[in-house]
Each structure stands twice: as structure tokens, then as C-alpha cells.
Motif scaffolding. Sequence first.
Motif, PDB file in Angstrom:
ATOM      1  N   LEU A   1      61.564  17.138  52.470  1.00  0.00           N
ATOM      2  CA  LEU A   1      62.048  18.321  52.918  1.00  0.00           C
ATOM      3  C   LEU A   1      63.622  18.533  52.283  1.00  0.00           C
ATOM      4  O   LEU A   1      64.200  17.735  51.721  1.00  0.00           O
TER       5      LEU A   1
ATOM      6  N   PRO B   1      66.448  21.565  56.015  1.00  0.00           N
ATOM      7  CA  PRO B   1      65.830  22.359  57.122  1.00  0.00           C
ATOM      8  C   PRO B   1      66.651  23.119  58.039  1.00  0.00           C
ATOM      9  O   PRO B   1      67.661  22.412  58.558  1.00  0.00           O
TER      10      PRO B   1
ATOM     11  N   ASP C   1      62.058  25.408  56.090  1.00  0.00           N
ATOM     12  CA  ASP C   1      62.420  24.522  55.057  1.00  0.00           C
ATOM     13  C   ASP C   1      63.458  25.097  53.993  1.00  0.00           C
ATOM     14  O   ASP C   1      63.214  25.621  52.994  1.00  0.00           O
TER      15      ASP C   1
END
Length: 950
Positions: free
Chosen positions: A679, A682, A697
Motif C-alpha cells: 500500500l 492509505p 490507497d
Amino acid sequence: MLRLSPPRFGVILLTRLLGGLLLALVVAPLLVRGATAPRVALAAAGDIATISGGGVGDGGAPANAAINPSGIATDGSGNIYVADSTNCRIRKISGGAISTIAGTGVCGYGGDGGLATSAQLNFPGGVTIDAGGVIYIGDTVNCRVRKIAGGTITTVAGSGFCSYSGDAGPATAAALSSPRGVAISGGVLYIADGDNCRIRAVNAGTISTFAGSGVCGYAGDSGAASLARIGHPYALAVDTTGTLYIADSDNCRIRVVVMPSAAIATAAGNGTCAFGADGGPATSTSFNHPKGVSANAAGDVLIADSDNCRIRKLTYPTTTITTVAGNGSCGYAGDGGSATSALLRQPRGVAAAASGTNFYVSDTANCRVRSVTSGTIALLAGTGFCAYGGDGGAATNAAMAINPGGVAVDTGGNIYISDTNNCRIRKIASGVISTIAGTGVCAFGGDGGAATAATLDMPGGIALDAAGALYVADTNNCRIRKIASGVITTFGGTSVCGYNGDGTATSVQLNYPQGIAVSGTTVYVADTLNCRVRKISGGALTTIAGSGACSFSGDHGKATLAALTFPQGVAIDTFGNVYIADTVNCRIRRVTATMITTIAGTATCGLGGDGGPAASASVNQPSGVAVDASGNVYVADTADCRVRMIGGGAIITIAGVGIGGTTGCGFGGDGAAATGALLNQPRAVAVDATGAVLIADGLNARIRRITPGADADGDGVANISDNCVAVANAGQQNNDRNFIDLPASKPYDDLTRANSDTIGDACDPDDDNDGLADGAESQLGPGGASHALCPTASANTDPMKSDTDGDRVLDGAECALGSDPANAASKPANPAPGTDPDADGLSTAFEMTIGTNPGVADSDGDGVRDGVEVKGYGTDPLSANTDADGCGDGREIASVDANMTVNSTDLQQVAVAFGPSTSPGYILDFDMDKNGTINSTDLQFTATRFGGCP
């Protein structure tokens, strides 16, 4: 009267704090654009996939696509190829549709020898195609030139080392520096080797310098091209005679190399970077950093005169130049009309059509490709927003801007997205994405009308009520907006950003609100720059947490007296507990009734503590928080590039492998377990009724989804139904949700875990929720291992009772305040909680909780009763000078006209304002002798008491 208020940070801090905290979220936004479409069918519960974003509108109408065009080329069949630079793709427009033929959208280098659509490019600047259909790409930031033949991509020049070397050797071993434009003629590939200020040529795999000495500048006309000076060449073109044209951008000229002599000359431009009139000699006119050049079949040379916002035409060696598109004003207008009356904005590419005088323009700063046919200009591709596109098509093909600020899901499974930097709210229904609010213009407008015609400004959090109305934290407008039946209105906030107290929702100021949650008809707001959490109910806006002091304090006390620092997320569970992402304090805090505690995070920002007590774990600038039906809390742990989950007091990671900063942050992992995915900061998180977790994200500009049914501890109970997600135990009950512990006959505890106890729930280190760990409570008395936690305790406290001695004050609060939680008899008196023996407006029980003296009306001796400080002014009743400014609280409060001196003017205003009082508490008056009237005695006492400040 002067209210003591902490200083507010300005819009500059806010704009990117909200956009991305205290990290560098203004990182080039398009380094992480979308990859190829993810798999739809997932392998198992807990897998992750992209459900929106990462695309650019492929498969739909070109006018609905997101594109940031640079170089542009055409083939003999009329297909158009575009170097979509910041999206790190090569796009093809053909037959009324647009597609990607190279690049995944994730900027970088990779994929040689494989499918071009699976490869990575890095801000490609130029593209050309030869007679056999082979496509050549100036892969600018990768310092390579690559080609696509039969769908396969390879490198034909450049080692990837950005420098200058390699002449007379293999082109793939040579060093280039920011190659952009490419052209091919007679089997020779020409490269605008931009930062080397050279034109390189590749012939039969061997590279050489064709033009430019490597010294950037202007010199050498009429001599050998290889000895001349060029200024950062940007684009190239070759006409039917083999003559090479160079967009010599820094020199504001078009240079020409005539074969076979290979002598260089200036074809157009006098070297003055400006606009020179049309109709005169081409070498006498001015250009302004030309960045595109193309030769057509008629012998004309088309020039993208970028900073003049025009396309101009030259027939070499004819000396006359004309404008064929753009009127010189930079902007966007004119489609359907005369090309010379239209507005362009910094065009960087131009391509002649296969025949005739028609051409195509990369209208770069307008994020569009436009066509000119028989002198009429039209839109060919692009929405006008470089990171917005795909409406009406599959959400997985859509383009979104970085840092989507919110995500929500309704009971029908429709997903709502706050596409923050596009200033829109979007909706996914049956996999198809559309815009439901916002025009893309970042401003305020449209109340009372269709939401699709309204303007928003950097909207953040979003939430739905049971009736389907959508609430939006319209962050930079400092408002809460409501969308119901397609109509938008302001629900809270005014046109002024700031703080003016509580009151009617549409008259109260908010200060860049970011997070939002809804329970019933009540809307909760993370009022970020006011360092408060507030609620709107029945048309009134009130504060439920945060004193306005942007700091950290107040755990185990009244939430409105606590200090938060730029909270960005808020959520509420089915029991009415409010959860706060206290972002810059790196904590998740919970408000139960009116009391606040930290449930995750410590004073140290970072990553740590998975599998153990959340209260002992570290998080790193969390910006989003959500709660499922079972009370599990989900955290967008932004700077750790993870999503984490708190269940039964324990914390685990459910998505992401990041460890903070940029380590472990990026994009990857779709179609596999979320715990192995990458990720990138986020920003928000939501959970639907099925247990699917939705993640905004941030720098990946995507919404990603974790398939429901994930079982973190492998006990056969899905996270959404498991209140003990860190301990594998299929028999675990949901006891913590109503604070009733398991009976001793049900030994469900895992006694090997550090945060377990022998009382009830393995995952709840504080069964009685009094702020003291169960394991510590049996050691609080004198001589115990944890004696320092409560030095006044005369005996062990009870881990099953929040108030061991029954005095109606939490054991944890008593320990913190220096009172004995185990011995009610040790206290001077134990009155009923509602009594107020010192008549300061605060009950004895409340005073013991916040630490003031229940027997003294003015604990800090500043001349203002404790109740007045707490209820009327928000100052600290334990500090005579809350803001440490050299002027005590009492003097500041008594100085009605705010000049820091108490004199006759103040006293007169006090007398007029209050007069006789019939209130038994006299909480907000200056009735110093408490006789029920403001008179000369009170005024004399006030003046003597307070006087002036230094």
C-alpha cells in the motif's frame, strides 16, 4: 470577554497535512498510476484487489479518458499514438476507442522481452513509428529508448545509467540523459538526448553523436552538426527528403540538419524567447520554448510553440511562418470552430496526419488531444483532467487522483469515493463508475441544486445515513455538505474557516474538517485544524472531544478537556462509542459517554506491537478509522503503509507490509493475501456489512478491497465476528461488546500471551475498563512490582471492578490523581456524586476525576472558580496561566475588552451584562461575595484582585 484560545495553524500547513499528513505527500503524484486490470476472481478470503482507480479510461470513448499527452505520432492507417507521460503509458487512439499499448501505469523500469502492456515506463516523452509498424519510445526518466514490435517491448538504446557515454559502441550499452523525442528515417533512429544537448543516431545497433558537441547553448550554424551547440533538444522530425528538424527548446529555435552534408542551420526563430509576428521571415520571428515538431507529406513543418500556446507552420526553405492553431491566449476553448481562434495550453506535441494538411495536437496542460481538420479544431481525447477519467465504464479502468480522502458503502453494496484532488464524489454501482457530485472545479457553489453541477473543494471523508443521504466533509470549503435525492446543501459550517464556538450548525465555523461519520441522524466531524471532534444533531453543532489546544493530554478525563492534534478520522460503533484517528499524536482514541482514552498508539510514532495490546503498540500518523458491527476497529495507519485492526484490545496488521517512510510502501499484491500487499499511504478505510474492508490507497490513487471472510488468527471465525482476532480460539465469545466477562468455567484464555489474564477475555488487558491493566491491578499495593503506577494505593485493586472502593471515581483516574482507589475511608469525605460543597459548579465526583479540589472553589488560585474555567472558558482549572503568556487566566477572563487590564470600563460592562442574579450557581457572573447582585463591592474586589498584566 477574552477567550483563551490556542493559536491556529494556517492554510499552508492544512493543505498538505490533509492531503498527506506530515509526510511528503506532494511527491510526484503520478509515480504510482494504475497497473493492469486486477483479477476479478480472488483466491481466498483476505485477498486484496483494486476495485477502482489505477486506470486511465481505456476501452471507452477517448474523450472520457484521462491523459497527459507529450509526444504524438500517427501511422499510415490513421491510428494515433500518444506518449501519456505522467501516466507512464503509450496510448493508441483508433476507431473511436482508446487503449494502452505499453506500460502498466506504475512508473518505473521493467518488462523487457515481454508484453509491452506488462512493462513499466518512466515518464515517456516521445513516440514515433516506422513504415513497418515498429513503435519507438523515448523512455525519458529511464534514460532509454525502447521499441515495441509484435507486442513485445525491448530496449534499443541506453543502459539505464543517466549520463553520456558509448559512442561507436552498442547502443544498449551507451548512456543517455533524459531522451525525449525520437524519429526514424532510412533505418536510422535519431534520439533527442535532452540533457546531453546532443542528437544521437543508432544505425545497425551502433550509436554515435549526430548533432551537438555536448556543450549546451547556441552555436555552429552552417558548420558540421556534430560540432554545433544545442540547448536541451526536445523533439525531432524527419521529412521525406531525409532532412532532420530539431525543436531546440532552450534556444527557442527550430534547427535543421540537411543530408548528406550533415550541416546544421536555423530554420526558424531568432533566439528571443517570446512571440514574433507571423508572415515575415521565419528566422526573424520569435518562438517561446518550442517542444514539438512534425513534418507532413506536403513538406510543411508543424511546430508546437509551447509557451506561446500555438501551433505554427513552416515550409522549409520557404521563409514565411504562420499560425495554424491557437490564438496566443493560453487556456481551453474553441472546439468546433476555427483552429486559429481556439485556446491551447502549453502544447508539447504535434503530429501530421498521414496525408493532407490535417494534424493532431498534444494539448498538454489541458490534458487533451485535439485534432485540426480543414482548419477546424475538435476534441479527440481527454477529459481535461490529467488524473480523472473513465466515468461510464468499469471502475477498474477509471482514473482517480492521488489521496482519495474517503470511502463508504451503502446497504445495496454501492461504493462511494471522495476523489479529493479531483474535487468530485464518485459512485461505483455494479462495477461501473460515475460522478455524483462536483464538476471538477475546486471551489464552492451549487447549494440547492443538482450535486453534479455543484463545486466542492478537496472533499475528504464521506458517510451515509440509513436513508441513503450522503454527507461530505468539504474540507477546503470548511463545510459539511449533504446530498439527498441528487440535491446538495450545506449541513454545517459557514464560508469562514475558523472557530467561533458551538451553536446552530450552519452558523458555526469549522476549520478544514476531514473525517466524518453518521449514526442515526447525528453526524460526527473530525474538525481537523480546530483540533476537535464535533457533532451535528438537531441542527446544532457541539464539541464532543478536544479543548482546541493542539497537543496531547486528557486521557481518562472529560473528552472536551482533552487535547487532540489535527484529528483526521472519526467513526462510531453501535454502542455510541466514538473513535478518533488522532493523527499527529499517532494514537487512536475512544470517547465513551464523555470520557476519553487511548486504545492504540503511544508517544512514539512508528510501527510496532502487532499481536499484543493495542494500547502498547505504535501507529504512525493514522488518518482513517472505521468500526464493524462487532466492534472491531480498522485503522488506516498511513505513514506505516498498512491497515491494522484492533479487536478485544489486541492489534494486528490486515493489509500491507510497509514499515513507514517509504520502506515497504508502493503498489503490488493484487490477487493475493492482503498481508503481503504493498500500500502507499492509505488515507481512509471502511467496512461493509459482509466484512469486506475498503481502503482508500492514497498515493496509489486506488480503492482496494479485502475479500470478506478474512480470519487473521485462523480460528475459523471471520474477523468481523471475532472479538479476539489475535488469538486462535474458535470458542471465543463476543463478551467485550457489552463488557460482561466470560464465566470462569469457560477457560478461553491463551495464558501464554503477554496481554492475557486469568479473569475473562484473553484479548482484553483491561476487563473493567478503568484504565489499569488487569495484570497490574493485582500488584498495585505497597511493595508490588507495579507500585509506581499507583503509589497511594493501600491494597490491590480489583481487575473486575472499575471502582474498587465504591466512591464512583475510576481506579485509574484515582491513581493518576494521587487518590487511594482501594480505600474509601482514607478520603476526608465521600459525598454523593451530585454534591458541590465548594459551590464552584462542579460535583465532587467530577472534580476528583479531573484533579481539582472538591473542597476549594478555586483550585489554582487565579481568582476564577473551577466551574467557570471548565464550563465557561475552557481554561485549565489546575493552572493559573493556561497559555503561559505572562498574563494569568483570571486577568484575561476579567478583562472584558481584552486589553489585559481590569479597570472601570470592564467593571461597567460586567455590571450592565449581569446585574442582579437569580441563578443559584452564579457560574458565569462576577458576584464575588455571592449575595446575588453585581454591585460596587464585587467590582472593587475584581479590580483589586486582577489589576493589569505586565
